[in-house]
Design a protein around this motif. Sequence first.
Motif, PDB file in Angstrom:
ATOM      1  N   LEU A 239       0.832  -1.207   0.000  1.00 41.53           N
ATOM      2  CA  LEU A 239       0.000   0.000   0.000  1.00 41.53           C
ATOM      3  C   LEU A 239       0.866   1.256   0.000  1.00 41.53           C
ATOM      4  CD1 LEU A 239      -2.912  -0.875   2.483  1.00 41.53           C
ATOM      5  CD2 LEU A 239      -3.097  -0.403   0.033  1.00 41.53           C
ATOM      6  N   ASP A 240       1.946   1.268   0.762  1.00 41.03           N
ATOM      7  CA  ASP A 240       2.814   2.437   0.811  1.00 41.03           C
ATOM      8  C   ASP A 240       3.421   2.725  -0.561  1.00 41.03           C
ATOM      9  OD1 ASP A 240       4.356   4.208   3.059  1.00 41.03           O
ATOM     10  OD2 ASP A 240       5.673   3.760   1.367  1.00 41.03           O
ATOM     11  N   LEU A 241       3.913   1.683  -1.237  1.00 37.65           N
ATOM     12  CA  LEU A 241       4.503   1.874  -2.564  1.00 37.65           C
ATOM     13  C   LEU A 241       3.460   2.331  -3.571  1.00 37.65           C
ATOM     14  CD1 LEU A 241       6.816  -1.292  -2.781  1.00 37.65           C
ATOM     15  CD2 LEU A 241       7.499   1.067  -2.312  1.00 37.65           C
ATOM     16  N   LEU A 242       2.259   1.773  -3.475  1.00 36.63           N
ATOM     17  CA  LEU A 242       1.190   2.145  -4.404  1.00 36.63           C
ATOM     18  C   LEU A 242       0.741   3.587  -4.188  1.00 36.63           C
ATOM     19  CD1 LEU A 242      -0.919  -1.142  -4.167  1.00 36.63           C
ATOM     20  CD2 LEU A 242       0.310  -0.342  -6.200  1.00 36.63           C
ATOM     21  N   LEU A 243       0.751   4.038  -2.957  1.00 34.61           N
ATOM     22  CA  LEU A 243       0.300   5.392  -2.638  1.00 34.61           C
ATOM     23  C   LEU A 243       1.343   6.460  -2.950  1.00 34.61           C
ATOM     24  CD1 LEU A 243      -1.364   4.533   0.783  1.00 34.61           C
ATOM     25  CD2 LEU A 243      -2.575   5.525  -1.180  1.00 34.61           C
ATOM     26  N   ASN A 244       2.581   6.065  -3.148  1.00 35.25           N
ATOM     27  CA  ASN A 244       3.674   7.008  -3.373  1.00 35.25           C
ATOM     28  C   ASN A 244       3.756   7.395  -4.848  1.00 35.25           C
ATOM     29  OD1 ASN A 244       6.038   8.489  -3.450  1.00 35.25           O
ATOM     30  ND2 ASN A 244       7.167   7.095  -2.113  1.00 35.25           N
ATOM     31  N   ASP A 245       3.329   8.616  -5.183  1.00 33.50           N
ATOM     32  CA  ASP A 245       3.339   9.078  -6.578  1.00 33.50           C
ATOM     33  C   ASP A 245       4.747   9.283  -7.113  1.00 33.50           C
ATOM     34  OD1 ASP A 245       0.575   9.071  -6.545  1.00 33.50           O
ATOM     35  OD2 ASP A 245       0.432  11.174  -5.936  1.00 33.50           O
ATOM     36  N   ALA A 246       5.742   9.341  -6.225  1.00 34.37           N
ATOM     37  CA  ALA A 246       7.123   9.528  -6.663  1.00 34.37           C
ATOM     38  C   ALA A 246       7.734   8.234  -7.189  1.00 34.37           C
ATOM     39  CB  ALA A 246       7.969  10.069  -5.513  1.00 34.37           C
ATOM     40  N   ILE A 247       7.012   7.120  -7.045  1.00 34.01           N
ATOM     41  CA  ILE A 247       7.481   5.825  -7.555  1.00 34.01           C
ATOM     42  C   ILE A 247       6.582   5.439  -8.728  1.00 34.01           C
ATOM     43  CG2 ILE A 247       7.993   3.421  -6.988  1.00 34.01           C
ATOM     44  CD1 ILE A 247       8.143   4.227  -4.068  1.00 34.01           C
ATOM     45  N   PRO A 248       7.016   5.659  -9.965  1.00 33.90           N
ATOM     46  CA  PRO A 248       6.145   5.426 -11.122  1.00 33.90           C
ATOM     47  C   PRO A 248       5.992   3.970 -11.537  1.00 33.90           C
ATOM     48  CG  PRO A 248       8.258   6.277 -11.845  1.00 33.90           C
ATOM     49  CD  PRO A 248       8.289   6.292 -10.344  1.00 33.90           C
ATOM     50  N   LEU A 249       6.787   3.070 -10.954  1.00 35.96           N
ATOM     51  CA  LEU A 249       6.665   1.651 -11.305  1.00 35.96           C
ATOM     52  C   LEU A 249       6.665   0.809 -10.040  1.00 35.96           C
ATOM     53  CD1 LEU A 249       6.665  -0.759 -13.287  1.00 35.96           C
ATOM     54  CD2 LEU A 249       9.161  -0.619 -13.321  1.00 35.96           C
ATOM     55  N   VAL A 250       5.604   0.016  -9.861  1.00 38.72           N
ATOM     56  CA  VAL A 250       5.494  -0.874  -8.711  1.00 38.72           C
ATOM     57  C   VAL A 250       5.195  -2.282  -9.218  1.00 38.72           C
ATOM     58  CG1 VAL A 250       4.177  -1.458  -6.632  1.00 38.72           C
ATOM     59  CG2 VAL A 250       4.718   0.934  -7.133  1.00 38.72           C
ATOM     60  N   THR A 251       5.930  -3.261  -8.725  1.00 43.95           N
ATOM     61  CA  THR A 251       5.676  -4.654  -9.070  1.00 43.95           C
ATOM     62  C   THR A 251       5.260  -5.413  -7.823  1.00 43.95           C
ATOM     63  OG1 THR A 251       8.059  -5.070  -8.840  1.00 43.95           O
ATOM     64  CG2 THR A 251       7.213  -4.756 -11.063  1.00 43.95           C
ATOM     65  N   SER A 277      -5.075  12.568  -8.391  1.00 41.16           N
ATOM     66  CA  SER A 277      -3.661  12.574  -8.787  1.00 41.16           C
ATOM     67  C   SER A 277      -3.478  12.102 -10.227  1.00 41.16           C
ATOM     68  CB  SER A 277      -2.850  11.671  -7.850  1.00 41.16           C
ATOM     69  OG  SER A 277      -2.989  12.077  -6.509  1.00 41.16           O
ATOM     70  N   TYR A 278      -4.447  11.340 -10.723  1.00 43.21           N
ATOM     71  CA  TYR A 278      -4.399  10.818 -12.086  1.00 43.21           C
ATOM     72  C   TYR A 278      -5.766  11.027 -12.743  1.00 43.21           C
ATOM     73  CZ  TYR A 278      -0.368   8.506  -9.988  1.00 43.21           C
ATOM     74  OH  TYR A 278       0.790   8.252  -9.321  1.00 43.21           O
ATOM     75  N   ILE A 364       0.185   6.919 -22.871  1.00 41.08           N
ATOM     76  CA  ILE A 364      -0.740   6.942 -21.733  1.00 41.08           C
ATOM     77  C   ILE A 364      -0.216   7.923 -20.695  1.00 41.08           C
ATOM     78  CG2 ILE A 364      -1.883   5.531 -19.991  1.00 41.08           C
ATOM     79  CD1 ILE A 364      -1.306   3.105 -21.771  1.00 41.08           C
ATOM     80  N   PRO A 365      -0.670   9.186 -20.740  1.00 42.82           N
ATOM     81  CA  PRO A 365      -0.206  10.164 -19.756  1.00 42.82           C
ATOM     82  C   PRO A 365      -1.168  10.313 -18.582  1.00 42.82           C
ATOM     83  CG  PRO A 365      -1.302  11.301 -21.547  1.00 42.82           C
ATOM     84  CD  PRO A 365      -1.439   9.810 -21.818  1.00 42.82           C
ATOM     85  N   THR A 387       7.024   1.369 -22.108  1.00 42.42           N
ATOM     86  CA  THR A 387       7.374   2.491 -22.983  1.00 42.42           C
ATOM     87  C   THR A 387       6.135   3.248 -23.462  1.00 42.42           C
ATOM     88  OG1 THR A 387       7.463   0.951 -24.870  1.00 42.42           O
ATOM     89  CG2 THR A 387       9.541   1.485 -23.767  1.00 42.42           C
ATOM     90  N   ARG A 388       4.950   2.766 -23.115  1.00 40.92           N
ATOM     91  CA  ARG A 388       3.708   3.505 -23.417  1.00 40.92           C
ATOM     92  C   ARG A 388       3.430   4.565 -22.355  1.00 40.92           C
ATOM     93  NH1 ARG A 388       3.831   3.647 -27.771  1.00 40.92           N
ATOM     94  NH2 ARG A 388       5.782   2.546 -27.615  1.00 40.92           N
ATOM     95  N   ALA A 389       4.053   4.424 -21.199  1.00 41.73           N
ATOM     96  CA  ALA A 389       3.757   5.317 -20.072  1.00 41.73           C
ATOM     97  C   ALA A 389       4.204   6.739 -20.387  1.00 41.73           C
ATOM     98  CB  ALA A 389       4.445   4.812 -18.808  1.00 41.73           C
ATOM     99  N   GLY A 390       3.252   7.668 -20.351  1.00 42.60           N
ATOM    100  CA  GLY A 390       3.556   9.074 -20.594  1.00 42.60           C
ATOM    101  C   GLY A 390       3.879   9.798 -19.299  1.00 42.60           C
ATOM    102  N   GLU A 391       3.996  11.105 -19.379  1.00 44.34           N
ATOM    103  CA  GLU A 391       4.329  11.938 -18.226  1.00 44.34           C
ATOM    104  C   GLU A 391       3.263  11.791 -17.140  1.00 44.34           C
ATOM    105  OE1 GLU A 391       6.913  14.371 -16.207  1.00 44.34           O
ATOM    106  OE2 GLU A 391       7.163  13.688 -18.275  1.00 44.34           O
TER     107      GLU A 391
END
Length: 450
Positions: A239-251, A277-278, A364-365, A387-391
């Motif tokens: 949950l912490d990693l998912l909630l952190n917008d500064a981490i754009p990739l979570v596995t 946020s999105y 996908i921004p 590589t589809r992930a936009g800003e």
Amino acid sequence: MKKTFVLDTNVLLYDPTAMRRFEDNEVVLPMTIIEELDRFKKQPEMIGRNARQVSRELDDLRSQGNIIKGIDLENGGLLRVALCDRETLKTLPIELEGDRNDNAILAVALELKKHCQCRVVMVSKDTNLRIKADALGLEAEDYETNKVDISELYTGLAEVTVRSDKIDQLFKHDAITLEGEFCPNQAVMLVDEINPSHTALAIVKDCHQHSSKLVALNEIANAGVLGIKARNREQKFALDLLLNDAIPLVTLVGKAGTGKTLLAIAVGLHKVSDEHSYTRLLISRPVIPMGKDIGYLPGDIKEKLTPWMQPIYDNFDLIFGAQSPKDTKEKRSLHPHVRRGHEDLIERGLLQIEPLTYIRGRTIPQQFLIVDEAQNLTPHEVKTILTRAGEGTKVVLTGDPEQIDSPFIDAASNGLTYVVERFKNDPLAGHITLSKGERSPLAERSTELL
């Protein structure tokens, strides 16, 4: 000494760049591979695209020389197409009659071994073909590029024994500096060296060679999102990693019932509808049919997708409380999400659910993108998605490497585990392996006993 590698078709379908991944050695493609590529190129999924890519590359190489005699590659290797010798084909055991394409590949490898002074290795992702090759005295290997050691897969979690004052300091100041080497965004459980029941959970914020800064978990990670609360420490870290917008990739990796998809969807809804946020929650998963393609299902696109996306809808039902007989209508209406349901979120453009078939070529921004069942993707397919992930887009990959339906990959060669290992030292990514099932006592027991 240089080697000669004889490739099977499935190697090129798994990785269309495989021809160039054998350094300065000779790469031989049996002619039957060209025929098989022609059969696969009409498929609409990634396999079809890979087949077409290989065919185009071979056509381009044709202009550089005689493809039968061999064409020099930029890495110092040699690529050529080999014809099957009829006499060698006749020497194969009678048990192998009828498997024409596999026999042709085996015959090419046998012919090369007979006349070549170098080491001949057949490379295939087909286990049975490798067994046949070994029985015929041929050296056979799996395609090892992009493979990881699944037994040593990065868990994203560390447990450290510290003095009690370190734990007290974390509770008081929400941050501490700790000696030792950690990975970026790694989850750490601090355990009191005197009293093991005195513990604290933290996430690595800034890591350096000898010491790192650790911060306490997000308050929401402890409290839960949309009524979904963490039931164990791994879920809190997730949950912490998912909630952190500064981490754009979570596995998130874990067996069935560990809450991977549920946590990702709950946070995604919270981020889109509550925090804004999105702009949209986009959920996708690979369509791996058991012999039939999605196009053979009746109805419009929504009806076609329902059997494949039903696990996603089940998670929405759980979040919205639609399947709980104990929830009254008044209780369900306390939160606006419950009144709307996921269908209304789709109509308002806040939620989109689609198969990965349509993601190629998109940008996908500003979206919260969840890719479920990512263990069924190849490393090349995962690269295409990322590589589809936009800003401003956050990508969450979830899956169980032990439940793979794709015929060309396994627990060690799938895109999910590949990303976990390649990104473990990157500050843009965070990972957690969830180990404890929380779906139900029956589901957990079934996973253990069956």
